[in-house]
Design an enzyme around this catalytic site. Structure first.
Site, short mmCIF file in Angstrom:
data_model
loop_
_atom_site.label_atom_id
_atom_site.label_comp_id
_atom_site.label_asym_id
_atom_site.label_seq_id
_atom_site.Cartn_x
_atom_site.Cartn_y
_atom_site.Cartn_z
CB VAL A 23 -0.86 -0.04 1.39
CG1 VAL A 23 -1.66 1.19 1.23
CG2 VAL A 23 -1.99 -1.25 0.98
CE LYS A 24 5.54 5.77 1.88
NZ LYS A 24 6.60 5.80 2.82
CG LEU A 25 6.19 0.03 -2.64
CD1 LEU A 25 6.48 -1.18 -3.33
CD2 LEU A 25 7.35 1.01 -2.66
#
Length: 289
Positions: free
Chosen positions: A166-168
């Site tokens: 999700v961060k990417l």
């Protein structure tokens, strides 16, 4: 609350200070000791020593290689963990990196979460980060007292590795917006409109957002802007996006283009500049377009 911080770069140092000022007992470790000492927290000689008494460990390092090095070995994070400790890997890394670390942590009876963050150091200071956490729900709840001092929102997004995914995904949007802002400002400047005028319109248009507001000073006065997120880290994160996309079969044409621009800016010796300096790179190249 006993918390260990592994890595006192911009984000790690800000988290350490925020936790200390909120009443937590904080021990920090960094490869460069003077950066750790600048936090005002207790400084450990090794990562192993830092985590020995911690209930929660937050790791914030630059890249996958630094993360691997910090966990492994006789003086690494894993060697010092005690049963029941929760480790929150907040670095922006490949999801597979986190999954490979899991046996080192669980083998000590501890719990590993991947919990990268969205937000700036200014948001750390206000306790308004967003955590995207992957891993067992029970571990998330045990880490929550520390995370709640740092964050406005803590999302449990799935199994271990999901937080990194999700961060990417988030950074794909953030870095695309940064690229688009740079391009639009350079376009308007070359057509005779001052960047401040263009930015005022952008900030109050349909694209107005927290990011656009936060980066305004950096884009308008680039020579005065402190480095919040460097271009070499932009390239690193977009390369992680590219690798993940290749594994899962996702086409990412915009991210591929943005990676090419960031890599070229790094090659032009702008890697240590703030991400907003993508505009500076485009200004120097505009005559060749």
């Amino acid at each position: 609350m006993n918390v260990a911080i592994i890595g006192t770069g911009r984000m790690g140092a800000a988290m350490a200070v925020r936790l200390r000022e909120s009443g937590a007992d904080v021990v920090v470790w960094n490869r460069t000791r003077d950066k750790a000492e600048a936090t005002g927290c207790a400084v450990a000689q090794t990562a192993r020593e830092a985590v020995a008494e911690a209930g929660t460990v937050l790791v914030s390092l630059a890249d996958d290689a630094a993360v691997h090095a910090a966990y492994d070995g006789p003086d690494g994070v894993a060697a010092g963990l005690r049963e029941g400790t929760v480790v929150v890997e907040s670095s922006t890394v490949d999801p597979e990196t986190v999954r490979r670390l899991e046996p080192l942590v669980t083998g000590r009876g501890a719990v590993l979460l991947d919990g990268p963050v969205s937000g700036s150091t200014a948001l750390v200071e206000k306790g308004q980060l967003t955590f995207m956490v992957g891993g067992p729900a029970e571990g998330v709840e045990r880490a929550r007292p520390a995370l709640d001092l740092l964050a406005r929102q803590v999302f449990h997004v799935g199994d271990l590795g999901s937080g990194a995914v999700v961060k990417l995904a988030v950074n794909t949007v953030v870095l695309a917006l940064n690229q688009a802002l740079a391009e639009s400002l350079v376009l308007a400047e070359r057509a005779g409109v001052p960047r401040e005028t263009t930015y005022e319109v952008l900030a109050n248009s349909a694209i107005g957002s927290a990011f656009v507001s936060y980066k305004r000073a950096a884009f308008e006065r680039p020579d005065e802007a402190p480095v919040a997120f460097s271009i070499d880290l932009v390239a690193k994160d977009l390369d992680l996006v590219r690798q993940l996309a290749a594994r899962v079969g996702a086409r990412m044409p915009q991210a591929d283009t943005n990676l090419g621009v960031a890599s070229a800016a790094v090659a032009a010796a702008l890697g240590d500049r703030d991400m907003s300096a993508i505009a500076a790179y485009l200004r120097t190249r505009s005559g060749e377009l």
